[in-house]
Design a protein around this motif. Structure first.
Motif, short mmCIF file in Angstrom:
data_model
loop_
_atom_site.label_atom_id
_atom_site.label_comp_id
_atom_site.label_asym_id
_atom_site.label_seq_id
_atom_site.Cartn_x
_atom_site.Cartn_y
_atom_site.Cartn_z
N ILE A 284 0.84 -1.20 0.00
CA ILE A 284 0.00 0.00 0.00
C ILE A 284 0.88 1.25 0.00
N VAL A 285 1.94 1.24 0.81
CA VAL A 285 2.86 2.38 0.84
C VAL A 285 3.43 2.63 -0.55
N ARG A 286 3.86 1.57 -1.23
CA ARG A 286 4.43 1.73 -2.57
C ARG A 286 3.42 2.29 -3.55
N LEU A 287 2.21 1.76 -3.53
CA LEU A 287 1.18 2.22 -4.47
C LEU A 287 0.73 3.64 -4.13
N LEU A 288 0.70 3.96 -2.84
CA LEU A 288 0.32 5.31 -2.42
C LEU A 288 1.36 6.32 -2.89
N SER A 289 2.64 5.95 -2.77
CA SER A 289 3.70 6.86 -3.21
C SER A 289 3.70 7.03 -4.73
N GLU A 290 3.10 6.05 -5.44
CA GLU A 290 2.99 6.18 -6.89
C GLU A 290 1.80 7.02 -7.32
N GLY A 291 0.98 7.45 -6.34
CA GLY A 291 -0.13 8.34 -6.64
C GLY A 291 -1.45 7.66 -6.94
N LEU A 292 -1.57 6.36 -6.66
CA LEU A 292 -2.83 5.66 -6.94
C LEU A 292 -3.90 6.06 -5.94
N GLU A 293 -5.16 6.10 -6.40
CA GLU A 293 -6.30 6.42 -5.55
C GLU A 293 -6.68 5.19 -4.71
N ASP A 294 -7.47 5.45 -3.65
CA ASP A 294 -7.87 4.36 -2.73
C ASP A 294 -8.52 3.20 -3.49
N LYS A 295 -9.44 3.54 -4.39
CA LYS A 295 -10.19 2.49 -5.10
C LYS A 295 -9.25 1.63 -5.94
N ALA A 296 -8.28 2.27 -6.61
CA ALA A 296 -7.35 1.52 -7.44
C ALA A 296 -6.45 0.63 -6.60
N ILE A 297 -6.00 1.15 -5.44
CA ILE A 297 -5.16 0.33 -4.56
C ILE A 297 -5.95 -0.87 -4.04
N ALA A 298 -7.19 -0.64 -3.61
CA ALA A 298 -8.02 -1.74 -3.10
C ALA A 298 -8.22 -2.81 -4.17
N ARG A 299 -8.48 -2.38 -5.40
CA ARG A 299 -8.67 -3.34 -6.49
C ARG A 299 -7.40 -4.13 -6.75
N ARG A 300 -6.26 -3.47 -6.71
CA ARG A 300 -4.99 -4.15 -6.96
C ARG A 300 -4.70 -5.22 -5.91
N LEU A 301 -5.10 -4.95 -4.66
CA LEU A 301 -4.75 -5.84 -3.56
C LEU A 301 -5.87 -6.78 -3.17
N GLY A 302 -7.04 -6.68 -3.83
CA GLY A 302 -8.12 -7.61 -3.56
C GLY A 302 -8.75 -7.43 -2.20
N MET A 303 -8.89 -6.18 -1.75
CA MET A 303 -9.53 -5.91 -0.47
C MET A 303 -10.62 -4.87 -0.67
#
Length: 364
Positions: A284-303
């Motif tokens: 999550i830290v890595r994806l957040l630092s890349e500028g991804l939105e909450d919804k995109a991070i959740a979808r990537r991680l299956g949560m």
């Protein structure tokens, strides 16, 4: 077809009164209902009926119509299960007959597909199937013809119960034929009880299952020559791939993920759950630092998005950020702490438990 039969009787848990009467009966060669009522009270009559229905009491041989005796539990079980045993035997016989009728068409099917493949235009190297029902039928067909190995990559956390129910019979049949099966889920699938139950069943038959935090593509590959991948933004659609170079790329991508993945455990200990949570948080830290939105991070991680937002809130508090933008900047600018393998996420305190989003593969 076997003749229709009434549903076999169901056996509920015995009541305390019935268990007490059974113990009373087991101590005697035989007894009359009046004797039981005198010893156990007014509940004895109902308990007698309950035990007789469960085949645990019978009319005492040579003792008259009003005397009863206990039946051994194993003998009672044999009597109770007799209708089910017959039903199972007849069902198996009907399954064998149906399989024989359908498999009689194998020569015609194989001859037809061989002719179709030789003709060239009828066989598409890349084919988009947009109907979910057609996708599922195609998967069933490919699974039935699979001889060596099926590879499955399922991002999105725990899979829906309906998808697992569709898959379990097909997958157990594959494994029973000796076909090798390897599957990769995301770590969040370990927190889905239906997915865990499915994994336990197929693993008992020899399937291998691992999990990874991120980087999966949803796909299936049968015998290394036919693959299916999802079509972005088209729910229920799949791209059927028969082009050897593309299938080879899919297999190579799977193998790279497989080497990095961790075995799917039957149970998740407290220490393993903490380790998984740390790894997810670092991602999550890595994806957040890349500028991804909450919804995109959740979808990537299956949560779920709510669970993802809870993790992000913990991370923001840990780095002292007042906004996601500031958190992303601080996380991307800060050097990793000593001993950290994946960046500043190692310094973030443990958040709450991870919950899966519960999405599944279209047509799988």
């Amino acid at each position: 077809m076997p003749a229709e039969k009434a549903d076999p009787p169901t056996m509920a848990e015995l009541s305390p009164a019935a268990r007490q009467l059974y113990a009373y009966a087991a101590e005697r060669h035989s007894f009359e209902p009046a004797e039981a009522a005198a010893a156990l009270g007014p509940r004895a009559a109902g308990a007698l009926t309950e035990l007789a229905t469960a085949h645990l009491l019978q009319r005492a041989p040579g003792g008259g119509p009003d005397r009863w005796s206990a039946v051994a539990p194993r003998a009672a079980a044999a009597r109770a299960l007799a209708p089910l045993t017959l039903l199972v035997r007849e069902t198996h016989d009907e399954m064998d007959r149906l399989r024989g009728r359908l498999e009689a068409l194998v020569p015609e099917y194989e001859a037809g597909t061989a002719q179709r493949d030789r003709s060239g235009p009828g066989r598409q190297e890349l084919e988009t199937v947009t109907d979910l029902g057609t996708v599922r039928a195609l998967i069933a067909e490919l699974a039935a013809a699979c001889e060596r190995e099926v590879l499955t990559s399922q991002p999105g956390g725990g899979r829906p119960v309906g998808a697992l129910e569709d898959a379990i019979g097909r997958d157990e049949a594959l494994l029973a034929r000796g076909v090798r099966m390897r599957t990769i889920y995301q770590h969040t699938a370990r927190y889905s009880q239906p997915t865990v139950a499915y994994v336990e069943r197929v693993a008992a038959l020899g399937a291998q299952v691992r999990t990874l935090d991120d980087g999966l593509m949803r796909m299936l590959v049968f015998d290394g020559h036919t693959g299916l991948i999802t079509v972005p933004d088209r729910a229920g659609a799949a791209l059927v791939v028969r082009e050897p170079s593309v299938v080879h790329f899919m297999v190579s991508a799977f193998e790279r993920c497989w080497l990095k993945a961790d075995p799917f455990p039957a149970t998740v200990s407290r220490e393993a759950a903490r380790s998984l949570s740390d790894e997810l948080r670092q991602t999550i830290v890595r994806l957040l630092s890349e500028g991804l939105e909450d919804k995109a991070i959740a979808r990537r991680l299956g949560m779920s998005e709510r669970t993802c937002q809870r993790h992000i809130a913990e991370i923001m508090r840990a780095v002292g950020a007042k906004s996601r933008f500031q958190a992303g900047y601080l996380l991307s600018a800060a050097p990793p702490p000593p001993g950290a393998a994946d960046g500043p996420g190692d310094a973030v305190p443990e958040p709450g438990a991870v919950s899966e989003r519960g999405s599944g593969a279209a047509g799988s």
